[in-house]
Design a protein around this motif. Sequence first.
Motif, PDB file in Angstrom:
ATOM      1  N   LYS A  18       0.849  -1.180   0.000  1.00  0.00           N
ATOM      2  CA  LYS A  18       0.000   0.000   0.000  1.00  0.00           C
ATOM      3  C   LYS A  18       0.893   1.241   0.000  1.00  0.00           C
ATOM      4  CE  LYS A  18      -3.810  -2.240   2.479  1.00  0.00           C
ATOM      5  NZ  LYS A  18      -4.695  -2.208   3.674  1.00  0.00           N
TER       6      LYS A  18
ATOM      7  N   ARG B 106       1.030   5.708  -1.570  1.00  0.00           N
ATOM      8  CA  ARG B 106       0.296   6.880  -2.039  1.00  0.00           C
ATOM      9  C   ARG B 106       0.835   7.327  -3.386  1.00  0.00           C
ATOM     10  NH1 ARG B 106      -1.662  11.151   2.223  1.00  0.00           N
ATOM     11  NH2 ARG B 106      -2.933   9.280   2.576  1.00  0.00           N
TER      12      ARG B 106
ATOM     13  N   SER C 141      -0.504  11.868  -6.922  1.00  0.00           N
ATOM     14  CA  SER C 141      -1.721  12.672  -6.885  1.00  0.00           C
ATOM     15  C   SER C 141      -2.321  12.754  -5.486  1.00  0.00           C
ATOM     16  CB  SER C 141      -2.760  12.075  -7.836  1.00  0.00           C
ATOM     17  OG  SER C 141      -3.127  10.761  -7.412  1.00  0.00           O
ATOM     18  N   GLY C 142      -1.825  11.910  -4.571  1.00  0.00           N
ATOM     19  CA  GLY C 142      -2.357  11.878  -3.220  1.00  0.00           C
ATOM     20  C   GLY C 142      -3.316  10.740  -2.964  1.00  0.00           C
ATOM     21  N   GLU C 143      -3.689  10.040  -4.013  1.00  0.00           N
ATOM     22  CA  GLU C 143      -4.626   8.914  -3.882  1.00  0.00           C
ATOM     23  C   GLU C 143      -3.903   7.685  -3.334  1.00  0.00           C
ATOM     24  OE1 GLU C 143      -7.205   5.991  -6.888  1.00  0.00           O
ATOM     25  OE2 GLU C 143      -6.190   7.787  -7.647  1.00  0.00           O
ATOM     26  N   ASP C 144      -4.587   6.953  -2.440  1.00  0.00           N
ATOM     27  CA  ASP C 144      -4.025   5.717  -1.905  1.00  0.00           C
ATOM     28  C   ASP C 144      -4.178   4.595  -2.918  1.00  0.00           C
ATOM     29  OD1 ASP C 144      -3.257   6.817   0.511  1.00  0.00           O
ATOM     30  OD2 ASP C 144      -5.224   6.495   1.429  1.00  0.00           O
ATOM     31  N   LYS C 145      -3.188   3.725  -2.982  1.00  0.00           N
ATOM     32  CA  LYS C 145      -3.171   2.649  -3.964  1.00  0.00           C
ATOM     33  C   LYS C 145      -2.611   1.387  -3.335  1.00  0.00           C
ATOM     34  CE  LYS C 145      -3.519   0.945  -8.185  1.00  0.00           C
ATOM     35  NZ  LYS C 145      -4.809   0.813  -8.880  1.00  0.00           N
TER      36      LYS C 145
ATOM     37  N   PRO D  58       0.180   5.154 -13.599  1.00  0.00           N
ATOM     38  CA  PRO D  58      -1.161   5.557 -13.160  1.00  0.00           C
ATOM     39  C   PRO D  58      -1.952   6.137 -14.315  1.00  0.00           C
ATOM     40  CG  PRO D  58       0.527   6.381 -11.663  1.00  0.00           C
ATOM     41  CD  PRO D  58       1.235   5.879 -12.879  1.00  0.00           C
TER      42      PRO D  58
END
Length: 301
Positions: A277, A279, A282-286, A300
């Motif tokens: 896991k 980030r 863009s700041g989105e968690d992935k 991405p």
Amino acid sequence: RAFAHKGVCRKEDGSPYVELYGYDRHQQATMCPAVPFWRDAIFDFVSRAITEVGANMVYLDMMGISKAQPCFAAGHPHPAGGRTWWHDGYTEVISALRAKHPGIPFTTEGCCERWLHIVDGFLVAVPLPDDVKPFYTAVYSDYGTYFGTPLNRNADISGFRAYQAQNYVWGVQPGWMKAAHYLEKDREEFYEWMRKLAKARSQAKDYLCYGELIGELEVSAPTEKISVSWPKYENPSKAEVYKTEMPPVVGAWWRTADGKRIALVAVNHTTERQTVKFRLLSGEDKSLVFEPLSVAVYEPR
């Protein structure tokens, strides 16, 4: 020999600077790059290697890693001591060679800012410490490339894989080791790991070779790290090692030279599947799954 002595770089007391190289510590005198006949010797040797032997790349050993010595030799065409003549001398001869042989890459040893204007690649000739950071690739990845991940045959496979993986995601071309050590029957795991990284680098060349390093992978889970070590020296007779802890998956963010694509280049250097896991920029968690001993490029959308 007497003629060559006239081009030797000398200390204030007139004695030559002497450097020791190799396991047998051969003595070699430092030459002064301000002396025309030394620059002519470099030019002639390199030109013949390209035109007569067919060399398609040039490696200038030690130039990038050696400090400029203050020279006090009588009869040399420079002021006694320091100033810019050391840099100017090598710049003159390498610039002339590049003009005569366009398209031929020039490389040297060490990571040195002052040669970026005439050198395309830099050799990392010794094992890196466990606390090193990718400063040069972070700042200069789109100006020069870096190659060399040497470890002697005392490295164990887990430390070897971890070390090579970390350098790989930083953009360092793997290699500069005695190939024979990794072609022996009991070294197949080492060979296969280098082969995998080399093939993956070729496929990711738009990022790792021609792109720009813009950040490291910051993992939020798993938080556990694994203990690894690798030899401190190229010489296998020295047993000292670097010891550290590393995430099972290492990675870095890269941008292509045209600025149009960004990707995470990551390596799982362990023999277990890893769910990671992190980030996105863009700041989105992935969350991504990395198969055992895998090399991945994630772009991405």
